[in-house]
Design a protein around this motif. Structure first.
Motif, PDB file in Angstrom:
ATOM      1  N   ARG A 486       0.864  -1.194   0.000  1.00  0.00           N
ATOM      2  CA  ARG A 486       0.000   0.000   0.000  1.00  0.00           C
ATOM      3  C   ARG A 486       0.888   1.227   0.000  1.00  0.00           C
ATOM      4  NH1 ARG A 486      -4.115   1.215   4.073  1.00  0.00           N
ATOM      5  NH2 ARG A 486      -5.242   2.275   2.406  1.00  0.00           N
ATOM      6  N   LYS A 512      -2.894  -5.390   1.256  1.00  0.00           N
ATOM      7  CA  LYS A 512      -4.250  -5.956   1.275  1.00  0.00           C
ATOM      8  C   LYS A 512      -4.208  -7.458   1.018  1.00  0.00           C
ATOM      9  CE  LYS A 512      -6.709  -1.823  -0.193  1.00  0.00           C
ATOM     10  NZ  LYS A 512      -7.130  -1.075  -1.387  1.00  0.00           N
ATOM     11  N   PRO A 546      -4.176  -3.142   6.163  1.00  0.00           N
ATOM     12  CA  PRO A 546      -4.347  -1.680   6.146  1.00  0.00           C
ATOM     13  C   PRO A 546      -4.662  -1.156   7.541  1.00  0.00           C
ATOM     14  CG  PRO A 546      -5.408  -2.640   4.238  1.00  0.00           C
ATOM     15  CD  PRO A 546      -4.912  -3.789   5.068  1.00  0.00           C
TER      16      PRO A 546
END
Lengths: 580, 79
Positions: A486, A512, A546
């Motif tokens: 990410r 993710k 996340p």
């Protein structure tokens, strides 16, 4: 075979020569005129081949380089970025640039083979760019790498090699004064371009004079070192300090030491070395990674000053080294921790030379709760004293409002000395933050106790691996480029590894991805990316969902908070099993 | 490549990393995983030079040749 000894020629250099000097170049010139045949420098390699360098030879080659650079348009104040391994040419080039009125800046050699050459050249390119350098001057090997990746360098900067500076008609050197900039020492910033620490002749000479007095160096003290000269400790403490103090100076090319760390100890034995500097990791390496067989017959009784600098001095290292080498004549009082930084040329404090390092155990809970370092008889955190201020140095510990704190209170370390840097090259903002009313805000935290300074932590996020500082942002950028990460959600920091005596890299990275095999692949890709970018292995990788990386309320990475959150998990991690 | 050399190599890695032998597979990444640092890598090269009598140039000390036991043995066999 290694147990042989070599008697060195006694230095003819009078001890007051350094006291009177205004500039480094004037000092070198005086030495060259008075004692041209004195072998001021010996380069010792792995096979114990030993190349002697006379002051006269250094001077002659330096004048040649100076004249050639002036003919090629180097103007007073112009920068030359030098990339060379420890050797005769590096020494002559350093002074040659200075004699031409230029500012030499030494940059790391491409010896970190593990890193991608393009990444290496880009890093040198950022120095060249900040310096607006007249030339990038390297040995053939470095120049070859620069030419192969010239796209990462400013197109206006010439790439020069020693072949470009021979046989020029001699020109007069450009005169310098005490307040002329003599050297730029480039260091990593937490963010943004590298910072060029500007040092005057006077600052460098004052630091050398303070060290010579504080460590009571005499012309009988043989100095034996392997730190690369692009490191401030290498340039100043391993080279200029002994050279101008009249100490016979032995230099071992860094790669030769890395391949065979016992070489350093054997060189101390062979030349009856008295004085050597190294970061903590090197003492750990010697204490733990040299076989007994390689030490048979070693005698370290001549070693008077085993200086530990450039990274935090760890109590287990002090104990392990002193214990192991006691059998070889090493005295615990020889171990000499110092505190310093490039903005003060080098050292500001040093452990008293006739006492072993002082180690304190501090109550962890009270330190965390009230920022006071209270000694305890129980278990706690060990801190090693870096000794008292050297001559000409005043230390204050201050709070955030810059009020002076009492003994044992932990706060920012501020220094006032006669060897402070003049500012960061072309970076007013950073200069104003560091130099305040004649004081240096070091960016480090520590406490004073009975006049002795104890280093506690850095105020910045820089990671210190073996005395070399790394910018987390650069490493995070490499990680962010890996598919599956990410973007902007990777935090990199250092984790102490006592076994190695230095920090390991660690990263907490959001993804993710949930599939176990995909996570394992991602982990390897991240490690490979970091290796290419830095030449360092990424020892710890935690892949988290996340939200796992701590951010500030404004959305900025909070590295220290992330580190605190995961430190326990990292400590518990099995070295080979890893986790995802 | 001799089994004796592989044994020496494994002994070095065990003492360097403080791990047991069964945790070290032939393809366990050594350098990119941060298990062996750059200082460890150059000492590993010094050991291999002593054991094989050949010179390993600095320029060959890369993760391409030295990232696993299998790679190291292949590198030495190819030369």
């Amino acid at each position: 075979m290694r147990t042989g000894r070599v008697e060195l020629e006694k230095s003819p250099i009078p001890s007051d020569m350094l006291d009177r000097a205004e500039t480094l170049t004037e000092l070198l010139g005086t030495l060259a005129r008075s004692f041209p045949d004195y072998a001021c420098l010996r380069l010792v390699r792995r096979d114990f081949s030993d190349e002697q360098l006379t002051v006269g030879a250094v001077w002659t080659r330096a004048r040649e380089i100076q004249s050639a650079l002036m003919r090629q348009g180097l103007r007073p104040g112009g920068f030359v970025v030098i990339v060379m391994p420890t050797g005769a040419e590096l020494v002559a080039t350093y002074f040659g640039v200075m004699l031409a009125g230029g500012v030499p800046a030494l940059a790391a050699t491409p010896s970190h083979r593990l890193a991608d050459p393009l990444t290496y050249v880009s890093r040198v390119g950022r120095i060249v760019q900040n310096a607006e350098a007249h030339a990038l001057y390297g040995d053939n090997e470095a120049a070859g790498i620069f030419r192969a990746h010239a796209e990462a360098l400013p197109s206006t900067t010439a790439i020069l090699t020693p072949a470009d500076t021979v046989a020029a008609p001699l020109a007069e050197p450009v005169p310098a004064r005490g307040d002329t900039i003599a050297t730029a020492q480039y260091s990593s910033g937490s963010t943004g371009p590298p910072k060029g620490v500007l040092l005057t002749h006077r600052a460098i000479l004052n630091n050398i004079r303070a060290l010579r007095r504080g460590l009571r160096l005499t012309t009988a003290d043989v100095s034996v070192n392997w730190i690369p000269l692009y490191h401030d400790m290498g340039l100043i403490d391993a080279f200029l300090l002994p050279l101008f103090s009249g100490c016979p100076t032995i230099l071992i090319p860094t790669m030769d030491f890395m391949r065979d760390p016992a070489l350093w100890l054997w060189a101390i034995h062979r030349y009856r070395g008295a004085h050597a500097w190294a970061p903590n990791f090197a003492y750990t390496l010697c204490a733990k990674r040299i076989a007994d067989d390689d030490l048979a017959g070693l005698d370290l009784s001549s070693w008077r000053l085993a200086v530990s600098a450039a990274e935090p001095v760890l109590a287990p290292t002090v104990h392990a080294f002193s214990r192991r080498f006691a059998a070889y004549g090493f005295r615990p009082e020889a171990f000499t921790p110092v505190y310093g930084l490039a903005e003060n040329v080098t050292a500001a404090t040093a452990q008293a030379i006739d006492t072993p390092p002082r180690v304190e155990t501090i109550d962890r809970a009270e330190l965390a709760a009230s920022q006071v370092a209270r000694p305890t008889d129980g278990t706690g955190i060990e801190f090693v004293s870096t000794g008292r201020n050297l001559p000409g140095c005043t230390i204050e510990i201050r709070d955030e409002a810059r009020r002076v704190l009492p003994d044992r209170a932990v706060g920012a370390i501020w220094l006032q000395t006669d060897c402070l840097f003049s500012g960061y090259h072309r970076n007013r903002e950073a200069t104003a933050a560091s130099l305040v009313d004649g004081w240096l805000n070091t960016g480090d935290r520590g406490y004073l106790a009975g006049g002795e300074l104890f280093f506690v932590s850095r105020d910045t996020d820089l990671i210190n691996v073996g005395g070399e500082k790394y910018t987390p942002h650069d490493i995070e950028t490499a990680i962010n480029a890996v598919l599956g990460v990410r973007e902007g959600c990777a935090a990199v920091f250092g984790v102490l590894n006592e076994e190695r005596g230095t920090e390991d890299l660690a990263a907490v990275v959001e993804t993710k991805e949930v599939d176990a095999a995909a996570l394992e692949r991602l982990r390897h890709e991240i490690q490979a990316a970091v290796l290419r970018a830095t030449g360092l292995g990424l020892r710890h990788v935690l892949l988290v969902p996340p939200g796992g990386v701590e951010k500030t309320t404004s959305g900025k990475l909070a590295r220290r908070a992330t580190r605190s959150r995961y430190l326990e998990r990292l400590g518990a991690e099995q070295p080979l099993e890893g986790e995802s | 490549m001799s089994a004796a050399l592989e044994a020496k190599l494994r002994a070095f890695l065990r003492s360097e990393l403080g791990v047991t032998d069964d945790a070290l597979r032939a393809d366990t990444p050594l350098v990119s995983s941060g298990l062996v640092d750059s200082a460890g890598l150059v000492r590993l090269a010094a050991l291999l030079e002593r054991e094989t009598g050949r010179i390993i140039p600095d320029k060959d000390l890369t993760a391409d040749h030295f990232d696993s036991i299998a790679q190291i043995l292949a590198y030495l066999a190819a030369a």
